[in-house]
Design a protein around this motif. Structure first.
Motif, short mmCIF file in Angstrom:
data_model
loop_
_atom_site.label_atom_id
_atom_site.label_comp_id
_atom_site.label_asym_id
_atom_site.label_seq_id
_atom_site.Cartn_x
_atom_site.Cartn_y
_atom_site.Cartn_z
N TYR A 141 0.84 -1.20 0.00
CA TYR A 141 0.00 0.00 0.00
C TYR A 141 0.88 1.25 0.00
CZ TYR A 141 -3.33 3.54 1.55
OH TYR A 141 -4.09 4.68 1.65
N SER A 142 1.97 1.20 0.77
CA SER A 142 2.93 2.31 0.77
C SER A 142 4.27 1.81 1.29
CB SER A 142 2.42 3.49 1.60
OG SER A 142 3.19 4.64 1.34
N TRP A 143 5.30 2.65 1.18
CA TRP A 143 6.62 2.22 1.67
C TRP A 143 7.49 3.44 1.91
CZ3 TRP A 143 11.26 3.27 -0.86
CH2 TRP A 143 11.13 3.77 -2.18
N ILE A 144 8.49 3.24 2.74
CA ILE A 144 9.51 4.28 3.00
C ILE A 144 10.87 3.61 3.13
CG2 ILE A 144 7.99 5.91 4.18
CD1 ILE A 144 9.10 4.76 6.85
N ARG A 145 11.93 4.44 2.97
CA ARG A 145 13.28 3.94 3.27
C ARG A 145 13.88 4.87 4.31
NH1 ARG A 145 15.77 1.32 -1.07
NH2 ARG A 145 14.96 3.03 -2.32
N ILE A 146 14.15 4.33 5.49
CA ILE A 146 14.70 5.12 6.60
C ILE A 146 16.22 5.06 6.54
CG2 ILE A 146 14.71 5.47 9.09
CD1 ILE A 146 12.16 3.79 9.28
N ASN A 147 16.85 6.25 6.51
CA ASN A 147 18.31 6.30 6.41
C ASN A 147 18.99 6.75 7.69
OD1 ASN A 147 18.50 5.50 3.70
ND2 ASN A 147 17.91 7.55 3.02
N LEU A 156 15.82 7.67 13.73
CA LEU A 156 14.43 7.37 13.40
C LEU A 156 14.05 5.91 13.65
CD1 LEU A 156 13.94 9.42 10.10
CD2 LEU A 156 13.32 10.06 12.43
N ILE A 201 4.46 0.61 -4.97
CA ILE A 201 3.05 0.54 -4.57
C ILE A 201 2.31 -0.41 -5.51
CG2 ILE A 201 0.91 1.89 -4.57
CD1 ILE A 201 2.47 4.13 -3.21
N SER A 260 8.96 9.00 9.99
CA SER A 260 8.72 7.79 9.21
C SER A 260 7.24 7.63 8.91
CB SER A 260 9.23 6.56 9.97
OG SER A 260 10.59 6.72 10.30
N ALA A 309 6.11 10.12 6.41
CA ALA A 309 6.68 9.73 5.12
C ALA A 309 5.88 8.60 4.48
CB ALA A 309 8.14 9.30 5.30
N MET A 310 5.41 7.66 5.32
CA MET A 310 4.62 6.55 4.81
C MET A 310 3.35 7.07 4.13
SD MET A 310 4.76 3.18 4.61
CE MET A 310 5.59 2.32 5.95
N TRP A 311 2.76 8.08 4.74
CA TRP A 311 1.57 8.71 4.14
C TRP A 311 1.96 9.47 2.86
CZ3 TRP A 311 -3.36 10.43 6.83
CH2 TRP A 311 -3.67 9.55 7.90
N THR A 342 4.34 8.95 0.68
CA THR A 342 4.56 8.07 -0.47
C THR A 342 3.23 7.74 -1.14
OG1 THR A 342 6.46 7.08 0.64
CG2 THR A 342 5.52 5.85 -1.21
N ARG A 343 2.26 7.37 -0.31
CA ARG A 343 0.95 6.99 -0.86
C ARG A 343 0.22 8.20 -1.46
NH1 ARG A 343 -1.62 2.29 -2.61
NH2 ARG A 343 -3.64 3.09 -3.26
N HIS A 397 1.72 9.18 -4.79
CA HIS A 397 1.37 8.16 -5.78
C HIS A 397 -0.08 8.32 -6.25
CE1 HIS A 397 1.10 4.13 -7.61
NE2 HIS A 397 -0.07 4.02 -7.00
N GLU A 398 -0.98 8.44 -5.29
CA GLU A 398 -2.40 8.48 -5.64
C GLU A 398 -2.80 9.75 -6.36
OE1 GLU A 398 -5.82 7.63 -3.21
OE2 GLU A 398 -4.73 5.98 -2.27
N GLU A 417 13.09 8.44 2.93
CA GLU A 417 12.53 8.61 1.59
C GLU A 417 11.01 8.51 1.65
OE1 GLU A 417 14.70 6.11 -1.05
OE2 GLU A 417 13.41 6.56 -2.77
N TYR A 451 -4.30 6.89 3.41
CA TYR A 451 -3.16 7.73 3.78
C TYR A 451 -3.04 8.97 2.89
CZ TYR A 451 -1.34 3.65 6.42
OH TYR A 451 -1.16 2.60 7.27
N SER A 452 -3.88 9.09 1.90
CA SER A 452 -3.80 10.27 1.04
C SER A 452 -4.75 11.38 1.49
CB SER A 452 -4.08 9.90 -0.42
OG SER A 452 -5.45 9.64 -0.62
#
Lengths: 137, 377
Positions: free
Chosen positions: A67-73, A77, A113, B141, B144-146, B148-149, B152-153, B197, B256-257
């Motif tokens: 559904y969604s994703w992130i990359r934590i650097n 965090l 996604i 984080s 950020a998860m929100w 990304t979605r 995209h949407e 990201e 999440y959008s």
């Protein structure tokens, strides 16, 4: 970030223990309402869909869609014991059995996604994590 | 007789990276400054309201005692983060309107940089055991998860996040309170590494030590005070449905959008008898760039997927005139409310907008949050 020992420990007590206990046995377990079959994460004391107090542990499949994703650097965090996993990709997955769940994504990969994924159980520092990777559609 | 509530003063401490002072001292300095700014005396105050996250602040009772309030009728502490400033300001306005209190201070005070940093806080709800064991921590984080979605949407991307940075960092360059110098260039933005990201450092707020406050009283009384009264036309809070067990728990939230702004919009504008086209200034809560875009779309200032272009086109709506929490500093949105007040009173200095009769302010990023419509009388 500080190690959240307390909240995690608190969340594992009482009726919430089923999730970590299930992972330890390499089973993904959800609380499902016996009256209306609604499945939920996290486990609330009663079914938010119909109000029933009768919930049962139900093993579900680890397959689903991203559904969604992130990359934590950044180290600050993630929890202290996950610093060695950086960069850490976390996916939100809509599981086939009707619940949404967060999980780690296979190291080094970049999800998309809508990507089809399935989870595997990976032992790490005395606990079991669900790690998702790309699966055939 | 119907009473109307109005904001009549604001107060700030400097925003710093290390205040060297207790949170109580910061709180009292800001509240005292706000009371003095209004032309009132602490003896006029009979209500104090504040919010804190995981006990990172000082309670209203301590501030009332230190200020020298002579009769405290309402002392309100809510356990919330950035969802609270508009919520508390609206609640206090209602208490004034129904005659429970006459004059109240709403503040946020914290050593948010040198002591309790939200970026590294763990939240204690039932959702915790699905996040922290896999390392999924940090408020950045979750937002950020929100993001990304959402991107995209709505068919948007990095250029749209950059549009928020471009506008707000330019505003910060002429805001003496801003903790960041501002003026981020496009290359400076795209050359900076990802923190999480899709967020780079410039997409993330700067945590600060400091405090700020607003003072509210009856419109009737405010008319005799120092500044033009700012009427609280409408307020709304929404957590919609299945908003989780703490501010990091978005497992059961379906979309999440869209955040709370989509759910409170009709109530908010309906209560004020206004539409988005009637608004001059929008101060949108912005712990991260994506929340500005989600908020502009959620409130109906532009269509879905149009928020980045809306900012680039630079229409008549003024947005985050102080540089936002992103560049002025992260006082959890209390300084979003105070900036709106300064704009409506025509005392926002170099960043003053030409049209400043009405403002929308929001508080919060994800599931739940609040908003105000303010108007100069």
């Amino acid at each position: 970030m500080p190690e959240p020992t307390e909240p995690t420990a608190a969340a594992r007590r009482f009726e919430n223990a089923y999730f970590a206990d299930g992972l330890a046995q390499h089973r993904l377990v959800v609380k499902r309402c016996t009256a209306c079959e609604h499945a939920q994460f996290p486990a609330l004391p009663r079914c938010p869909a119909c109000g029933s107090w009768e919930l049962r542990d139900d093993e579900i499949r680890t397959s689903g869609d991203v559904y969604s994703w992130i990359r934590i650097n950044r180290e600050e965090l993630v929890t202290d014991d996950a610093a060695d996993l950086l960069p850490l990709v976390v996916v939100t997955v809509d599981l086939d059995d009707g619940v949404r769940l967060f999980g780690r994504y296979a190291p080094g990969g970049t999800p998309a996604i809508g990507e089809r994924v399935a989870g595997t159980f990976v032992e790490r520092r005395g606990a079991t994590d669900l790690v998702f990777e790309r699966a055939a559609r | 007789m119907t009473r109307t509530a109005a904001i009549c003063g604001v107060g700030y401490t400097p925003f710093t990276r290390d205040s060297g002072a207790s949170v109580l001292r910061l709180a009292v300095e800001a509240c005292d400054a706000a009371v003095a700014d209004a032309g009132l005396d602490p003896a006029d105050v009979d209500g104090v309201a504040t919010f804190s996250l995981n006990s990172d602040s000082t309670p209203a009772v301590a501030v009332a005692s230190s200020l020298g309030v002579t009769e405290s009728k309402v002392l309100l502490d809510v356990q919330m983060g950035g969802q609270a400033p508009c919520y508390l300001t609206g609640l206090v306005a209602r208490l004034i309107e129904c005659g429970e209190i006459e004059t109240a201070v709403v503040y946020r005070a914290m050593n948010g940089r040198s002591e309790s940093r939200v970026g590294g806080m763990a939240f204690p709800g039932e959702g915790a055991l699905y996040r922290y064991p896999i390392g999924y921590g940090g408020y950045a984080s979750y937002v950020a998860m929100w993001a990304t979605r959402f991107l995209h949407e709505t068919g948007q991307g990095p250029d749209d996040l950059w549009s928020v940075v471009e506008r707000q960092s330019a505003a910060a360059a002429t805001n003496p309170r801003a903790i960041r110098p501002g003026g981020v260039t496009r290359d400076g933005y795209f050359d900076s590494p990802f923190v999480v990201e899709p967020f780079r450092k410039w997409d993330c707020t700067a945590e600060v030590d400091g405090a700020c406050a607003v003072v509210l009283t009856t419109l009737e009384r405010a008319r005799d005070l120092r500044w033009q009264p700012v009427v609280v036309k409408a307020s709304a809070y929404s957590a919609h449905s299945q908003s989780g067990t703490d501010i990091g728990d978005h497992l059961a939230w379906s979309d999440y959008s869209r955040n709370y702004t989509s759910w409170l919009r009709d109530r908010l504008f309906g209560a004020a008898g206004l539409t988005p086209a009637d608004i001059d200034v929008a101060e949108i809560y912005d712990c991260f760039t994506s929340t500005v875009l989600i908020g502009l779309e959620g409130l109906g200032f532009c269509g879905r997927g149009e928020s980045g272009a809306f900012l680039r086109e630079g229409g008549p709506l003024a947005v985050n005139t102080h540089g936002g929490l992103l560049y002025e500093g992260y006082l959890h949105g209390m300084n979003t409310v105070t900036e709106a007040v300064l704009q409506l009173q025509g005392r926002a200095g170099a960043n003053q907008c030409a049209a400043h009769a009405t403002a929308v302010v929001t508080s919060g990023a994800l599931m739940d949050g609040s908003a105000l419509i303010l108007a100069s009388e």
